[in-house]
Design a protein around this motif. Sequence first.
Motif, PDB file in Angstrom:
ATOM      1  N   TRP A   1      40.312  42.534 -12.350  1.00 16.18           N
ATOM      2  CA  TRP A   1      38.899  43.179 -11.959  1.00 16.18           C
ATOM      3  C   TRP A   1      39.302  44.567 -11.901  1.00 16.18           C
ATOM      4  O   TRP A   1      38.359  45.542 -12.103  1.00 16.18           O
ATOM      5  CB  TRP A   1      38.673  42.581 -10.491  1.00 16.18           C
TER       6      TRP A   1
ATOM      7  N   GLN B   1      32.893  34.834  -4.611  1.00 13.60           N
ATOM      8  CA  GLN B   1      32.565  35.895  -5.677  1.00 13.60           C
ATOM      9  C   GLN B   1      31.295  36.537  -5.462  1.00 13.60           C
ATOM     10  O   GLN B   1      31.274  37.721  -5.710  1.00 13.60           O
ATOM     11  CB  GLN B   1      32.719  35.211  -6.948  1.00 13.60           C
ATOM     12  N   LEU B   2      30.180  36.044  -4.739  1.00 16.63           N
ATOM     13  CA  LEU B   2      28.987  36.648  -4.689  1.00 16.63           C
ATOM     14  C   LEU B   2      28.993  37.930  -4.075  1.00 16.63           C
ATOM     15  O   LEU B   2      28.051  38.830  -3.907  1.00 16.63           O
ATOM     16  CB  LEU B   2      27.775  35.521  -4.208  1.00 16.63           C
TER      17      LEU B   2
ATOM     18  N   ARG C   1      31.156  36.636 -16.120  1.00 13.38           N
ATOM     19  CA  ARG C   1      29.987  37.288 -15.482  1.00 13.38           C
ATOM     20  C   ARG C   1      28.929  36.087 -15.407  1.00 13.38           C
ATOM     21  O   ARG C   1      29.015  35.144 -16.140  1.00 13.38           O
ATOM     22  CB  ARG C   1      29.282  38.269 -16.113  1.00 13.38           C
ATOM     23  N   ASN C   2      28.279  36.100 -14.313  1.00 13.55           N
ATOM     24  CA  ASN C   2      27.356  34.783 -14.278  1.00 13.55           C
ATOM     25  C   ASN C   2      25.804  35.512 -13.711  1.00 13.55           C
ATOM     26  O   ASN C   2      25.819  36.480 -13.489  1.00 13.55           O
ATOM     27  CB  ASN C   2      27.605  33.747 -13.221  1.00 13.55           C
TER      28      ASN C   2
ATOM     29  N   PRO D   1      30.047  42.163  -5.173  1.00 17.90           N
ATOM     30  CA  PRO D   1      29.288  43.337  -5.464  1.00 17.90           C
ATOM     31  C   PRO D   1      28.925  44.255  -4.095  1.00 17.90           C
ATOM     32  O   PRO D   1      29.005  45.271  -4.214  1.00 17.90           O
ATOM     33  CB  PRO D   1      27.887  43.036  -5.929  1.00 17.90           C
TER      34      PRO D   1
ATOM     35  N   LEU E   1      21.807  39.750  -8.844  1.00 17.77           N
ATOM     36  CA  LEU E   1      21.701  40.404  -7.452  1.00 17.77           C
ATOM     37  C   LEU E   1      21.938  42.015  -7.849  1.00 17.77           C
ATOM     38  O   LEU E   1      21.236  42.806  -7.418  1.00 17.77           O
ATOM     39  CB  LEU E   1      23.064  39.908  -6.722  1.00 17.77           C
ATOM     40  N   CYS E   2      23.098  42.307  -8.790  1.00 14.44           N
ATOM     41  CA  CYS E   2      23.247  43.944  -8.996  1.00 14.44           C
ATOM     42  C   CYS E   2      22.271  44.134  -9.840  1.00 14.44           C
ATOM     43  O   CYS E   2      21.698  45.493  -9.669  1.00 14.44           O
ATOM     44  CB  CYS E   2      24.450  43.782  -9.903  1.00 14.44           C
TER      45      CYS E   2
ATOM     46  N   SER F   1      25.246  42.018 -18.588  1.00 11.24           N
ATOM     47  CA  SER F   1      26.230  42.788 -17.839  1.00 11.24           C
ATOM     48  C   SER F   1      26.504  44.121 -18.389  1.00 11.24           C
ATOM     49  O   SER F   1      26.467  45.173 -17.633  1.00 11.24           O
ATOM     50  CB  SER F   1      27.405  42.124 -17.638  1.00 11.24           C
TER      51      SER F   1
ATOM     52  N   THR G   1      23.944  34.689 -11.640  1.00  2.76           N
ATOM     53  CA  THR G   1      23.618  35.206 -10.017  1.00  2.76           C
ATOM     54  C   THR G   1      24.027  36.598  -9.752  1.00  2.76           C
ATOM     55  O   THR G   1      23.121  37.236  -8.959  1.00  2.76           O
ATOM     56  CB  THR G   1      24.235  34.163  -9.228  1.00  2.76           C
ATOM     57  N   GLU G   2      25.343  36.911 -10.237  1.00  8.25           N
ATOM     58  CA  GLU G   2      25.703  38.266 -10.140  1.00  8.25           C
ATOM     59  C   GLU G   2      24.716  39.216 -10.868  1.00  8.25           C
ATOM     60  O   GLU G   2      24.632  40.323 -10.175  1.00  8.25           O
ATOM     61  CB  GLU G   2      27.079  38.317 -10.840  1.00  8.25           C
TER      62      GLU G   2
ATOM     63  N   LEU H   1      29.696  44.850 -10.757  1.00 10.04           N
ATOM     64  CA  LEU H   1      29.253  43.966 -11.693  1.00 10.04           C
ATOM     65  C   LEU H   1      30.524  43.889 -12.852  1.00 10.04           C
ATOM     66  O   LEU H   1      30.574  42.773 -13.193  1.00 10.04           O
ATOM     67  CB  LEU H   1      28.060  44.343 -12.488  1.00 10.04           C
TER      68      LEU H   1
END
Length: 351
Positions: A195, A130-131, A203-204, A134, A210-211, A81, A206-207, A267
Motif C-alpha cells: 500500500w 478495508q473500507l 480495488r473494489n 480512505p 466512497l472515494c 481507480s 465500494t471503495e 484509493l
Amino acid sequence: MTTTLTRPAAAPRTGALTRQRRRTLLTGLALTVALVLLTGLALSTGQVKLPLLDALRALVGLGDSGDVLVVQEFRAPRVVSALIAGAALAVSGSLLQRLFRNPLASPDVVGVTGGASFGAVLMLALGASQLLIPLAALGGGLLAALLLGGFAWRSKIAVTRLVLVGLAVQSGLAAAVNLMIVRFPAELASSAMQWTTGSLYGRNWTEIQLCGSAIAVLTVLVFLLNRQVAVLDLGDDSAGGLGLDPHRTRLALLLLTVTLASLAAGLTGPVSFVALAVPHLVRFLAGPPTPGTLVLTALTGALLLLGSDYAVLNLLPVHGLPVGAVTATLGAPWLLFLMIRQGRLPQGRNA
C-alpha cells in the motif's frame, strides 16, 4: 487618437487568448481520444486477452460470464481507480503549486501523501476494515497539513518556502510508517508495504464509490473556486484590494487540496510524480492556468496514471510491480531537474 492607441494594445492580448483557447481545445481532444483508446486497451488486455468489442460488452454485463467476471470485477475497478486518482492528484498538485507559488510543491513533497500513508498503515495495524482505509488516509493527510501549518506559523515562514518544511514533515511521517511496518506481524507487513508504494491492485467498487463521489464533489468545488485562485495569483496586496481575504481564502483552498489529495491516496496509496509533473506538462502544452487548462490537468493526470498501470501489467518484464514504483522512478529525475532549474532562477521568481 484614443482609438489608434488602444486597438494595437488590445489586439495581441485577444490574439494570445484565442491561440491559447485553440491549443487548449486541440490538446483536450487529443487527450480525450488517447484516454478512451487506453481505457479500451486496459480492459481488453492482460493474462486473459479479450477482443475489444467483447470487453466492452462484458463491461455492461453482456457476453460470456467469465469475460464479465474478469472485466467487471478485476479490470474495470482498477481502470476507474486510476482515472479518478490520477485526475485528483494532478488537480491537487496544480492547485498546491499556485497556492504555495512554488513549482516544487505537490502533495507527495509537502507531506500530504506521507500523512495519508501514516493514517492508512495505522488503520491496518489496528486490524480495521478495508473500507476505513480512505477515511484514515484523509485523517493522516489533514494531520500532515496541521503539522505543516503549525511549523510555518511558529517560524513565520513565507508561503513560498513552505516546501522545505513539507519535506521535513514528509520524511518524519515516512520514518514513522517504516517503524510501524517493521513491527508488524509478517502477514500484515506485506500488504502494508504494497500500500505504501502505491498500488491499484485489489480495488473494489465500494471503495471507488466512497472515494470517487467525494473526489467528484471536491473537483467541482475546485473549478468553482478557480476565480479566487486567479485573484490570489496576483498577490496578497492585490487580492485584498479586490475584496478577497487572502489568508482565509488560501487556508480554505489548502484544506480543499489536502482533502482531495488524501482521498486519492486513500484509493491508490501514495502515488508520486503525478501531482508534481502534470501541472508543468500542461503549462508547457497549453500555457498559463485557466479553467480550460484545469480540465487538461485532470485528463493528463488520469492518462499518466492509467498509462503507468498499463505498463506495469503488460509492458514491463517484472510482474507484480506496484504502479507507485514506476511513477517514483519517473519522478526522481524530474524533481531533481525542477530543483536545479529553480535554483537558477532569480530570487522570488516562479518557474
